[in-house]
Design a protein around this motif. Structure first.
Motif, PDB file in Angstrom:
ATOM      1  N   UNK A  24      -9.303  -2.382  -0.854  1.00  0.00           N
ATOM      2  CA  UNK A  24      -8.419  -3.476  -0.445  1.00  0.00           C
ATOM      3  C   UNK A  24      -9.190  -4.547   0.317  1.00  0.00           C
ATOM      4  N   UNK A  25     -10.153  -4.148   1.142  1.00  0.00           N
ATOM      5  CA  UNK A  25     -10.968  -5.133   1.848  1.00  0.00           C
ATOM      6  C   UNK A  25     -11.661  -6.044   0.844  1.00  0.00           C
ATOM      7  N   UNK A  38       0.786  -1.234   0.000  1.00  0.00           N
ATOM      8  CA  UNK A  38       0.000   0.000   0.000  1.00  0.00           C
ATOM      9  C   UNK A  38       0.821   1.288   0.000  1.00  0.00           C
ATOM     10  N   UNK A  39       2.093   1.236   0.276  1.00  0.00           N
ATOM     11  CA  UNK A  39       2.893   2.461   0.414  1.00  0.00           C
ATOM     12  C   UNK A  39       2.835   3.339  -0.834  1.00  0.00           C
ATOM     13  N   UNK A  40       3.003   2.748  -2.000  1.00  0.00           N
ATOM     14  CA  UNK A  40       2.975   3.539  -3.223  1.00  0.00           C
ATOM     15  C   UNK A  40       1.577   4.109  -3.469  1.00  0.00           C
ATOM     16  N   UNK A  41       0.552   3.368  -3.125  1.00  0.00           N
ATOM     17  CA  UNK A  41      -0.820   3.863  -3.285  1.00  0.00           C
ATOM     18  C   UNK A  41      -1.049   5.100  -2.403  1.00  0.00           C
ATOM     19  N   UNK A  42      -0.524   5.070  -1.187  1.00  0.00           N
ATOM     20  CA  UNK A  42      -0.646   6.229  -0.300  1.00  0.00           C
ATOM     21  C   UNK A  42       0.029   7.445  -0.926  1.00  0.00           C
ATOM     22  N   UNK A  43       1.208   7.237  -1.489  1.00  0.00           N
ATOM     23  CA  UNK A  43       1.927   8.348  -2.120  1.00  0.00           C
ATOM     24  C   UNK A  43       1.184   8.867  -3.341  1.00  0.00           C
ATOM     25  N   UNK A  90      -7.400   7.668   2.277  1.00  0.00           N
ATOM     26  CA  UNK A  90      -6.909   6.297   2.431  1.00  0.00           C
ATOM     27  C   UNK A  90      -7.977   5.442   3.108  1.00  0.00           C
ATOM     28  N   UNK A  91      -8.513   5.952   4.202  1.00  0.00           N
ATOM     29  CA  UNK A  91      -9.515   5.181   4.952  1.00  0.00           C
ATOM     30  C   UNK A  91     -10.785   4.940   4.145  1.00  0.00           C
ATOM     31  N   UNK A  92     -11.270   5.949   3.465  1.00  0.00           N
ATOM     32  CA  UNK A  92     -12.560   5.851   2.788  1.00  0.00           C
ATOM     33  C   UNK A  92     -12.465   5.210   1.408  1.00  0.00           C
ATOM     34  N   UNK A  93     -11.343   5.430   0.698  1.00  0.00           N
ATOM     35  CA  UNK A  93     -11.218   4.906  -0.660  1.00  0.00           C
ATOM     36  C   UNK A  93     -10.434   3.603  -0.720  1.00  0.00           C
ATOM     37  N   UNK A  94      -9.231   3.613  -0.174  1.00  0.00           N
ATOM     38  CA  UNK A  94      -8.419   2.392  -0.256  1.00  0.00           C
ATOM     39  C   UNK A  94      -8.913   1.296   0.670  1.00  0.00           C
ATOM     40  N   UNK A 106     -14.379  -9.236  -7.001  1.00  0.00           N
ATOM     41  CA  UNK A 106     -13.496  -8.071  -7.061  1.00  0.00           C
ATOM     42  C   UNK A 106     -14.283  -6.786  -7.320  1.00  0.00           C
ATOM     43  N   UNK A 107     -13.670  -5.682  -6.944  1.00  0.00           N
ATOM     44  CA  UNK A 107     -14.289  -4.374  -7.164  1.00  0.00           C
ATOM     45  C   UNK A 107     -14.224  -4.024  -8.639  1.00  0.00           C
ATOM     46  N   UNK A 108     -15.301  -3.481  -9.146  1.00  0.00           N
ATOM     47  CA  UNK A 108     -15.315  -3.021 -10.538  1.00  0.00           C
ATOM     48  C   UNK A 108     -14.915  -1.551 -10.568  1.00  0.00           C
TER      49      UNK A 108
END
Length: 189
Positions: free
Chosen positions: A159-160, A123-128, A151-155, A168-170
C-alpha cells in the motif's frame, strides 16, 4: 385494497441511486483531482438531487468510504494452492495488480485522504483475506505467522508503494515480499 407488489421494491430506486452515485464518484475521480469531488458535483453527475446524496451519506468522506468499501470487497479471490507460500504469492500478485489500476488508485487515495474511515474501507477486506489464508494454513496443520505481522510486512509495503510511489508494485516484487516474510517468520520461530 393496496397492491402488495407496488409496495415491494427490491433493488428498485434505492439501488439505482446508489449505483449512479458510485459511478459518478468513479467518473469524477477519473476526470480530475479528488478535491473536485463534492456532494453537489456527485449529485449532478449522478442525475439526483444533492439532498438525496446528503441524506444517504451525510458527507463526501462517508460517501468515499462507502464507495471504497464496495470497490474493495470481494474483488480479489483468496487462492487455495495447497501451501501458505503459494497462496500468499498469488494473492499478493493479484492485490499488486489491483492496486496498479489508475481508477483503483484514484479512489484509494481519495478515500484515504478523506479521513481514517477511508483507509479502513480500503483495507478491511484485504485483512480478512489474509486472515482466511493464514487460518487455512493452520487448519492444514502448518505453521503460520500472525495476521498482524502479515498485514504489517506484506500489505504495508504494498500500500505504501501504491499510494506514495510513482512506480507501482509488480507481481514479482510482491511475490518477493512473501519469500522474505516467510523466511523471516521461520527464523523467528
Amino acid at each position: 385494497m393496496v397492491d402488495a407488489s407496488a409496495q415491494v421494491r427490491p433493488g428498485g430506486r434505492s439501488a439505482k441511486v446508489r449505483a449512479a452515485v458510485h459511478r459518478a464518484v468513479a467518473d469524477l475521480l477519473a476526470d480530475g483531482p479528488a478535491e473536485a469531488l463534492t456532494i453537489p458535483a456527485v449529485a449532478a453527475r449522478a442525475g439526483v438531487h444533492p439532498t438525496t446524496v446528503y441524506r444517504r451519506w451525510g458527507s463526501a468522506a462517508q460517501l468515499l468510504s462507502d464507495v471504497a468499501t464496495s470497490r474493495f470487497s470481494g474483488d480479489v479471490v483468496v487462492p487455495d494452492s495447497g501451501s501458505l507460500a503459494g497462496d500468499l504469492e498469488r494473492w499478493m500478485a493479484d492485490v499488486a495488480t489491483d492496486l496498479a489500476d489508475p481508477d483503483t488508485l484514484a479512489l484509494m487515495r481519495a478515500a484515504i485522504g478523506s479521513g481514517p474511515e477511508g483507509g479502513c474501507a480500503c483495507t478491511a477486506d484485504r485483512h480478512e483475506q489474509l486472515r482466511a489464508i493464514i487460518e487455512r494454513e493452520r487448519s492444514r496443520g502448518g505453521e503460520a505467522p500472525t495476521v498482524e505481522s502479515a498485514v504489517d510486512f506484506l500489505l504495508g509495503p504494498l500500500y505504501y508503494r501504491a499510494i506514495f510511489s510513482a512506480e507501482p508494485a509488480s507481481g514479482d516484487w510482491a511475490r518477493g515480499l512473501v519469500t522474505t516474510f516467510l523466511a523471516a517468520s521461520r527464523a523467528l520461530t
